[in-house]
Design a protein around this motif. Sequence first.
Motif, PDB file in Angstrom:
ATOM      1  N   SER A  21      -8.390  -0.059  22.470  1.00 43.82           N
ATOM      2  CA  SER A  21      -7.059  -0.663  22.532  1.00 43.82           C
ATOM      3  C   SER A  21      -6.894  -1.825  21.558  1.00 43.82           C
ATOM      4  N   LYS A  22      -8.003  -2.495  21.214  1.00 45.20           N
ATOM      5  CA  LYS A  22      -7.889  -3.609  20.270  1.00 45.20           C
ATOM      6  C   LYS A  22      -7.566  -3.119  18.857  1.00 45.20           C
ATOM      7  N   ASP A  23      -7.757  -1.812  18.621  1.00 45.04           N
ATOM      8  CA  ASP A  23      -7.493  -1.246  17.298  1.00 45.04           C
ATOM      9  C   ASP A  23      -6.139  -0.549  17.213  1.00 45.04           C
ATOM     10  N   VAL A  24      -5.326  -0.680  18.235  1.00 47.66           N
ATOM     11  CA  VAL A  24      -4.057   0.054  18.285  1.00 47.66           C
ATOM     12  C   VAL A  24      -3.160  -0.299  17.104  1.00 47.66           C
ATOM     13  N   LEU A  25      -3.037  -1.576  16.770  1.00 50.78           N
ATOM     14  CA  LEU A  25      -2.165  -1.958  15.660  1.00 50.78           C
ATOM     15  C   LEU A  25      -2.654  -1.352  14.353  1.00 50.78           C
TER      16      LEU A  25
ATOM     17  N   PHE B 279      -8.382   9.983  15.420  1.00 48.94           N
ATOM     18  CA  PHE B 279      -9.771   9.587  15.205  1.00 48.94           C
ATOM     19  C   PHE B 279     -10.031   9.160  13.756  1.00 48.94           C
ATOM     20  N   LEU B 280      -9.402   9.818  12.790  1.00 52.81           N
ATOM     21  CA  LEU B 280      -9.552   9.374  11.405  1.00 52.81           C
ATOM     22  C   LEU B 280      -8.967   7.969  11.220  1.00 52.81           C
ATOM     23  N   SER B 281      -7.803   7.726  11.804  1.00 52.75           N
ATOM     24  CA  SER B 281      -7.166   6.410  11.703  1.00 52.75           C
ATOM     25  C   SER B 281      -8.018   5.347  12.383  1.00 52.75           C
ATOM     26  N   LEU B 282      -8.607   5.704  13.521  1.00 50.43           N
ATOM     27  CA  LEU B 282      -9.465   4.770  14.246  1.00 50.43           C
ATOM     28  C   LEU B 282     -10.708   4.426  13.430  1.00 50.43           C
ATOM     29  N   LEU B 283     -11.320   5.441  12.815  1.00 54.13           N
ATOM     30  CA  LEU B 283     -12.507   5.206  11.997  1.00 54.13           C
ATOM     31  C   LEU B 283     -12.193   4.321  10.794  1.00 54.13           C
ATOM     32  N   ILE B 284     -11.069   4.579  10.144  1.00 48.72           N
ATOM     33  CA  ILE B 284     -10.694   3.777   8.980  1.00 48.72           C
ATOM     34  C   ILE B 284     -10.373   2.348   9.400  1.00 48.72           C
TER      35      ILE B 284
ATOM     36  N   ILE C  27      -1.891   2.662   9.871  1.00 50.39           N
ATOM     37  CA  ILE C  27      -2.468   3.594   8.898  1.00 50.39           C
ATOM     38  C   ILE C  27      -2.187   5.061   9.198  1.00 50.39           C
ATOM     39  N   HIS C  28      -1.790   5.391  10.431  1.00 47.36           N
ATOM     40  CA  HIS C  28      -1.777   6.801  10.841  1.00 47.36           C
ATOM     41  C   HIS C  28      -0.818   7.673  10.027  1.00 47.36           C
TER      42      HIS C  28
ATOM     43  N   ILE D 207       0.836  -1.206   0.000  1.00 52.82           N
ATOM     44  CA  ILE D 207       0.000   0.000   0.000  1.00 52.82           C
ATOM     45  C   ILE D 207       0.869   1.253   0.000  1.00 52.82           C
ATOM     46  N   TYR D 208       1.878   1.268   0.879  1.00 52.00           N
ATOM     47  CA  TYR D 208       2.717   2.458   0.989  1.00 52.00           C
ATOM     48  C   TYR D 208       3.648   2.631  -0.207  1.00 52.00           C
ATOM     49  N   LEU D 209       3.961   1.544  -0.897  1.00 49.22           N
ATOM     50  CA  LEU D 209       4.740   1.677  -2.130  1.00 49.22           C
ATOM     51  C   LEU D 209       3.902   2.263  -3.260  1.00 49.22           C
ATOM     52  N   LEU D 210       2.610   1.972  -3.252  1.00 50.21           N
ATOM     53  CA  LEU D 210       1.743   2.402  -4.346  1.00 50.21           C
ATOM     54  C   LEU D 210       1.061   3.738  -4.090  1.00 50.21           C
ATOM     55  N   ALA D 211       0.807   4.078  -2.832  1.00 50.37           N
ATOM     56  CA  ALA D 211       0.052   5.295  -2.522  1.00 50.37           C
ATOM     57  C   ALA D 211       0.905   6.538  -2.767  1.00 50.37           C
ATOM     58  N   PRO D 212       0.405   7.515  -3.529  1.00 53.39           N
ATOM     59  CA  PRO D 212       1.153   8.769  -3.734  1.00 53.39           C
ATOM     60  C   PRO D 212       1.171   9.609  -2.469  1.00 53.39           C
TER      61      PRO D 212
END
Length: 352
Positions: free
Chosen positions: A291-295, A332-337, A300-301, A99-104
Amino acid sequence: MKTISQPTVSTKIMSLEWGRIIALIAIITIHAKPFSTTPLFNGEPWLSLVLNQAGRFAVPLFFLLAGYFIAPKLISAPLQTLKRYSLPLLKVWFFWSIIYLLAPYNLTLLLEQGYLAEREGYWQFLLSTPLNTLFEGGLVHLWYIPALICATAIIAVLNQYQKVALLLPIAIILYMYGLAAGSYQPIFGLEAPIFTRNGPFFSCLLVAIGFEIRRVNWRCEFNIAMLMAVLGMAMHFTEARYLLHYDMPFNTHDFLIGTPIWAVGLFMMLLKKPNFGGKRTVIRNSILHTSKDVLGVYLIHLLIIIYVFNIATMLSIESIWLDIMIVPLVFFLSLLITRGIERTPLRHLLLR
């Protein structure tokens, strides 16, 4: 293999769950660099620099937590546990690297010159240091996963061959080399084949200490743990200040001599107050749910930070407002995604 001498933790330790979330916010702060264009003294943005180094307990704390929680399984079935633990992490690391290789990253350049023009420079940069890229991944923050796997592998092998007494000496030697070829490189002149923050150099010691804390049931009084944390933090900041004399920027230090002491002190404080923040059911459930979403948020952050700054530049948003809002906005954006991904089949590829 000998089984662990203390009972397995069957319920969540609320203080450690709080610690995970606080550490995650600290990491977002490091990467978002708020107030970096706001000079305070001698034209330097010291508020930003101090915030940057004040968050350096975070990754060490995550390593300690990893070692602590995986210890019983590593002791009872080291190589099997290594396989079951590492393969899902490698899968996540691989797909996020893609993802990070492809995302501009530069949306303005993308719009002006096209996709390949925007990506080509970054791809060439990664190819220029292939070994380091192997221990890092598609974007800089993914280094945490290979480093964690390296540390876990060392612990698993030593347990398998009943050489666990060598663990801390090996980990300390790796850490000392990492420092000598890292932040202290201008003093010692050592060169490493990879950036020493990556790989096992620093991770091994922190994961090993977490492992040993669980294995032998290390504990200390809260006041002693707090003193340890304060002393370690003071050492870290003193070292960072001292290394300015060797042209090492204040905010570039991931690990210094005092960093493990700082992180272990905080970890012991959390262990001594296991019910911290867990008395009210609403707060407890909220913390456990987050906390279960920390990883996922961690993974993504950085992309969210990149795009928020891109959009802010395009819209000419004043930097002071962005400085104030960037950390909670990204969190919060990272958590929502992350929670959105959890509702799709992609969760099997992108989340552990």
